[in-house]
Scaffold this active site. Structure first.
Site, PDB file in Angstrom:
ATOM      1  N   GLY A 106       0.842  -1.184   0.000  1.00 38.16           N
ATOM      2  CA  GLY A 106       0.000   0.000   0.000  1.00 38.16           C
ATOM      3  C   GLY A 106       0.876   1.232   0.000  1.00 38.16           C
ATOM      4  O   GLY A 106       2.084   1.128   0.195  1.00 38.16           O
ATOM      5  N   PRO A 107       0.280   2.374  -0.199  1.00 34.87           N
ATOM      6  CA  PRO A 107       1.079   3.597  -0.308  1.00 34.87           C
ATOM      7  C   PRO A 107       1.809   3.931   0.998  1.00 34.87           C
ATOM      8  O   PRO A 107       1.422   3.440   2.061  1.00 34.87           O
ATOM      9  CB  PRO A 107       0.050   4.674  -0.648  1.00 34.87           C
ATOM     10  CG  PRO A 107      -1.278   4.086  -0.391  1.00 34.87           C
ATOM     11  CD  PRO A 107      -1.146   2.612  -0.388  1.00 34.87           C
ATOM     12  N   PRO A 108       2.844   4.732   0.922  1.00 40.09           N
ATOM     13  CA  PRO A 108       3.586   5.112   2.124  1.00 40.09           C
ATOM     14  C   PRO A 108       2.694   5.883   3.095  1.00 40.09           C
ATOM     15  O   PRO A 108       1.777   6.578   2.674  1.00 40.09           O
ATOM     16  CB  PRO A 108       4.705   6.025   1.596  1.00 40.09           C
ATOM     17  CG  PRO A 108       4.570   6.098   0.132  1.00 40.09           C
ATOM     18  CD  PRO A 108       3.373   5.326  -0.305  1.00 40.09           C
ATOM     19  N   GLY A 111       0.597   3.191   7.651  1.00 44.17           N
ATOM     20  CA  GLY A 111       0.686   2.500   8.932  1.00 44.17           C
ATOM     21  C   GLY A 111       1.284   1.106   8.878  1.00 44.17           C
ATOM     22  O   GLY A 111       1.150   0.339   9.825  1.00 44.17           O
ATOM     23  N   HIS A 325     -19.606   7.820 -11.017  1.00 46.52           N
ATOM     24  CA  HIS A 325     -18.805   6.962 -11.895  1.00 46.52           C
ATOM     25  C   HIS A 325     -18.694   5.548 -11.300  1.00 46.52           C
ATOM     26  O   HIS A 325     -18.998   4.552 -11.962  1.00 46.52           O
ATOM     27  CB  HIS A 325     -17.421   7.594 -12.080  1.00 46.52           C
ATOM     28  CG  HIS A 325     -16.508   6.812 -12.971  1.00 46.52           C
ATOM     29  ND1 HIS A 325     -16.210   7.190 -14.250  1.00 46.52           N
ATOM     30  CD2 HIS A 325     -15.832   5.657 -12.755  1.00 46.52           C
ATOM     31  CE1 HIS A 325     -15.394   6.315 -14.787  1.00 46.52           C
ATOM     32  NE2 HIS A 325     -15.149   5.367 -13.892  1.00 46.52           N
ATOM     33  N   GLU A 326     -18.272   5.485 -10.052  1.00 46.73           N
ATOM     34  CA  GLU A 326     -18.108   4.165  -9.419  1.00 46.73           C
ATOM     35  C   GLU A 326     -19.449   3.478  -9.221  1.00 46.73           C
ATOM     36  O   GLU A 326     -19.556   2.258  -9.351  1.00 46.73           O
ATOM     37  CB  GLU A 326     -17.370   4.284  -8.088  1.00 46.73           C
ATOM     38  CG  GLU A 326     -15.978   4.902  -8.168  1.00 46.73           C
ATOM     39  CD  GLU A 326     -15.069   4.227  -9.184  1.00 46.73           C
ATOM     40  OE1 GLU A 326     -15.227   3.005  -9.425  1.00 46.73           O
ATOM     41  OE2 GLU A 326     -14.209   4.929  -9.754  1.00 46.73           O
ATOM     42  N   ASP A 401     -10.562   2.754 -17.959  1.00 40.40           N
ATOM     43  CA  ASP A 401     -11.681   1.910 -18.375  1.00 40.40           C
ATOM     44  C   ASP A 401     -11.656   1.746 -19.884  1.00 40.40           C
ATOM     45  O   ASP A 401     -11.866   0.651 -20.406  1.00 40.40           O
ATOM     46  CB  ASP A 401     -13.010   2.560 -17.980  1.00 40.40           C
ATOM     47  CG  ASP A 401     -13.146   2.682 -16.478  1.00 40.40           C
ATOM     48  OD1 ASP A 401     -12.478   1.923 -15.771  1.00 40.40           O
ATOM     49  OD2 ASP A 401     -13.925   3.546 -16.026  1.00 40.40           O
TER      50      ASP A 401
HETATM   51  P1  ADP Z   1       4.221   3.198   6.377  1.00 42.11           P
HETATM   52  O1  ADP Z   1       5.092   2.179   7.031  1.00 42.11           O
HETATM   53  O2  ADP Z   1       2.979   2.626   5.820  1.00 42.11           O
HETATM   54  O3  ADP Z   1       4.924   4.069   5.399  1.00 42.11           O
HETATM   55  P2  ADP Z   1       4.150   4.289   9.026  1.00 42.11           P
HETATM   56  O4  ADP Z   1       3.631   3.130   9.775  1.00 42.11           O
HETATM   57  O5  ADP Z   1       5.613   4.509   9.074  1.00 42.11           O
HETATM   58  O6  ADP Z   1       3.699   4.212   7.495  1.00 42.11           O
HETATM   59  O7  ADP Z   1       3.386   5.600   9.507  1.00 42.11           O
HETATM   60  C1  ADP Z   1       4.027   6.837   9.657  1.00 42.11           C
HETATM   61  C2  ADP Z   1       3.320   7.665  10.703  1.00 42.11           C
HETATM   62  O8  ADP Z   1       2.031   8.050  10.241  1.00 42.11           O
HETATM   63  C3  ADP Z   1       3.081   6.914  11.973  1.00 42.11           C
HETATM   64  O9  ADP Z   1       4.138   7.091  12.863  1.00 42.11           O
HETATM   65  C4  ADP Z   1       1.792   7.525  12.507  1.00 42.11           C
HETATM   66  O10 ADP Z   1       2.053   8.711  13.225  1.00 42.11           O
HETATM   67  C5  ADP Z   1       1.062   7.907  11.261  1.00 42.11           C
HETATM   68  N1  ADP Z   1       0.115   6.864  10.832  1.00 42.11           N
HETATM   69  C6  ADP Z   1       0.163   6.204   9.645  1.00 42.11           C
HETATM   70  N2  ADP Z   1      -0.839   5.331   9.546  1.00 42.11           N
HETATM   71  C7  ADP Z   1      -1.553   5.409  10.684  1.00 42.11           C
HETATM   72  C8  ADP Z   1      -2.711   4.742  11.183  1.00 42.11           C
HETATM   73  N3  ADP Z   1      -3.352   3.803  10.458  1.00 42.11           N
HETATM   74  N4  ADP Z   1      -3.175   5.078  12.418  1.00 42.11           N
HETATM   75  C9  ADP Z   1      -2.550   6.011  13.137  1.00 42.11           C
HETATM   76  N5  ADP Z   1      -1.450   6.677  12.726  1.00 42.11           N
HETATM   77  C10 ADP Z   1      -0.943   6.403  11.523  1.00 42.11           C
HETATM   78 ZN    ZN Z   2     -14.214   3.657 -14.137  1.00 36.85          ZN
END
Ligand code: ADP
Ligand code: ZN
Length: 514
Positions: A106-108, A111, A325-326, A401
């Site tokens: 998943g995107p950066p 969490g 759309h969705e 699409d």
């Molecule tokens: P990833 O590893 O997916 O890049 P991280 O786990 O390092 O993301 O998240 C970076 C920061 O963003 C965490 O320290 C937290 O403060 C916040 N964060 C990201 N996702 C969440 C979440 N689902 N719930 C609470 N805080 C989050």
């Molecule tokens: Zn579409």
């Protein structure tokens, strides 16, 4: 004739002087050289990436499940792993194959790292984390050595969790170019380690990656990272939960409406939301206030969103278009019976796609009839059709699409010989063999299929405008609708196609409409 011999003798004298003084300066020079060498050696060692165990964070990191919000599905998946780490015997006695490699994708900022830390913390395991980028070194073999060391260490201190961030750095599919031997060695070492430990080692390996598709398939084989957990950007409920986590213990003024903040931050990740909460606090502090006001959140949102220009943050108006759309895709999938049932429809943007509708064939099938394929085309075109019906024009949001439909229509005409009237001269895509005439026929045939499907999509969605409105409204409210929720909304709408009940011969289909 007088020659100035001083000019000539000068260098000679100089040389003599040097020779005579050698016994003094030579040892000095040697000393300086030696010192320089020692210094250089020291610098090299310093600059060289050290082969040290990754930092352990067992006692320092106190991330708990309750700190990670809005990712309930992922947490659920990890619950079982936690049980295993706490009490492996319970599982081994039953002969259960325990999870060993878990891949978060998943995107950066969604969490993934937090989840791994929480798992370690909650199951009393040691946490070893290392970014895969650190394995890719300029010195051949060093990356592999680092991995070996990391796993040795983790085994020694089991139960433990090894977390490898940015797995893409070593795990990108070997595409030929841009992949060097060092990366290859590193990846191989990682595979060896993954294969090498027994369940009794009580080591669980986790990794995070942005895109599953880019990873070397070898990493995803059974016994390696065979459990994949998608960590998506949060929907509106998730965003609110995350905001609650990040405002915990902060004094909020009575007018603060976190639900509204959540509504206005579609597309933001957990990390972005943590940022919003922090910016709001900073803003309040700047005004020397005792509480954080809603206006502080407004300023914070603006600031964070502005900082994310490259990321798509959807406006209210765009959201409405997106929802229709969705909804178009979802309603059409329902109308088309079992051909491509919807698993999930969402208007939470993710990566390139603003929203998407995930369709899953109910069974893994590789064969489809012509009718089914046309139904699929209708499903892919339904997003655009819904826009046309509701807003009177279409956006560029349907580009993906259209690509899919074009590809599908092309395959039908070229590979499957499914075009009417020209079946006898099946037009395979061997371009060189095609006459101008054949090309023209096949192009118009392809266009005819696509246009026909689009007209059908328009007709069906106009006919079922009420359910379309209902799904769009639900999407606007909840942002993500799962299969059951969609069924609840569309349950009383009779499907319009029975094509899925018969089977023909075609290959596997793409599955996602955007
Ligand atoms: P990833 O590893 O997916 O890049 P991280 O786990 O390092 O993301 O998240 C970076 C920061 O963003 C965490 O320290 C937290 O403060 C916040 N964060 C990201 N996702 C969440 C979440 N689902 N719930 C609470 N805080 C989050
Ligand atoms: Zn579409």
């Amino acid at each position: 004739m007088t020659v100035d011999t001083r000019v000539m003798s000068n260098p000679v004298e100089w040389l003599h002087a040097i020779r005579d003084g050698a016994e003094y300066w030579l040892p000095l020079l040697l000393c300086v050289l030696l010192l320089a060498m020692v210094y250089l050696l020291w610098r090299t060692i310093q600059l060289m990436p050290r082969v040290t165990p990754a930092k352990t964070e067992t006692s320092t990191s106190r991330v708990t499940w309750s700190d990670v919000a809005g990712v309930e599905e992922a947490k659920e998946e990890l619950r079982e792993v936690s049980d295993f780490l706490r009490d492996p015997d319970r599982f081994e006695r039953l002969g259960a194959r325990v999870p060993k490699g878990i891949l978060f994708y998943g995107p950066p900022g969604t969490g993934k790292t937090m989840l791994a830390k929480a798992l370690a913390n909650e199951s009393g395991a040691r946490f070893y984390s290392q970014s895969a980028a650190a394995f890719v070194e300029m010195f051949a073999g060093l990356g592999a050595a680092r991995i070996r060391k990391l796993f040795d260490e983790a085994r020694k201190h089991a139960p433990s969790i090894v977390f490898i961030d940015e797995l893409d750095a070593v795990g990108a599919a070997r595409t030929g170019h841009g992949f060097n031997r060092e990366q290859d060695q590193t990846l191989n070492q990682l595979l060896v380690e993954l294969d090498g430990f027994a369940p009794s080692d009580q080591v669980v390996v986790m990794a995070a990656s942005n895109r599953l598709q880019d990873l070397d398939p070898a990493l995803l084989r059974p016994g390696r990272f065979d459990r994949q957990v998608h960590v998506a950007p949060p929907d509106v409920a998730g965003r609110e939960a995350i905001l609650r986590v990040h405002t915990r213990g902060k004094p909020l003024a009575a007018d603060v409406d976190l639900e509204r903040v959540a509504r206005q931050t579609s597309g933001l990740t957990g990390a972005d939301l943590a940022n919003v909460a922090n910016e709001a606090a900073i803003n309040a502090g700047r005004h020397e206030l005792q509480h954080i006001r809603m206006s502080d959140f407004d300023v914070a949102m603006e600031r964070v969103v502005a900082g994310l220009q490259q990321r798509k943050v959807v406006t209210e108006k765009e959201k409405r278009i997106l929802a229709y759309h969705e909804a178009g895709h979802a309603v059409m999938s329902h109308l088309m019976g079992d051909t491509m049932p919807v698993q999930k429809a969402t208007i939470v943007s993710r990566g390139q796609a603003l929203g998407y509708t995930l369709n899953m064939p109910s069974e893994d099938r590789y064969m489809h009839t012509r009718e089914e394929l046309i139904d699929m085309m209708k499903i892919y075109l339904a997003g655009r059709a819904a826009e046309q019906i509701v807003f009177g024009r279409v956006t560029n949001g349907a580009a993906n699409d259209l690509e899919r439909v074009t590809e599908l229509a092309r395959s039908m005409v070229f590979e499957y010989g499914m075009s009417e009237g020209v079946v006898s001269r099946t037009m395979r895509a061997d371009n060189y063999a095609l006459s101008e005439e054949t090309k023209r026929v096949r192009d118009s045939e392809q266009a005819r299929l696509t246009d026909g499907a689009f007209q059908e999509a328009l007709r069906l969605l106009s006919k079922h405008r009420a359910p379309l409105d209902r799904v769009a409204a639900a999407l606007l409210e909840k942002e993500t609708l799962l299969q059951e929720e969609l069924e609840a909304i569309l349950g009383d709408v009779e499907p319009e196609s029975r094509a899925s009940e018969t089977v023909g011969v075609v290959r596997a289909m793409p599955r996602r409409a955007e």
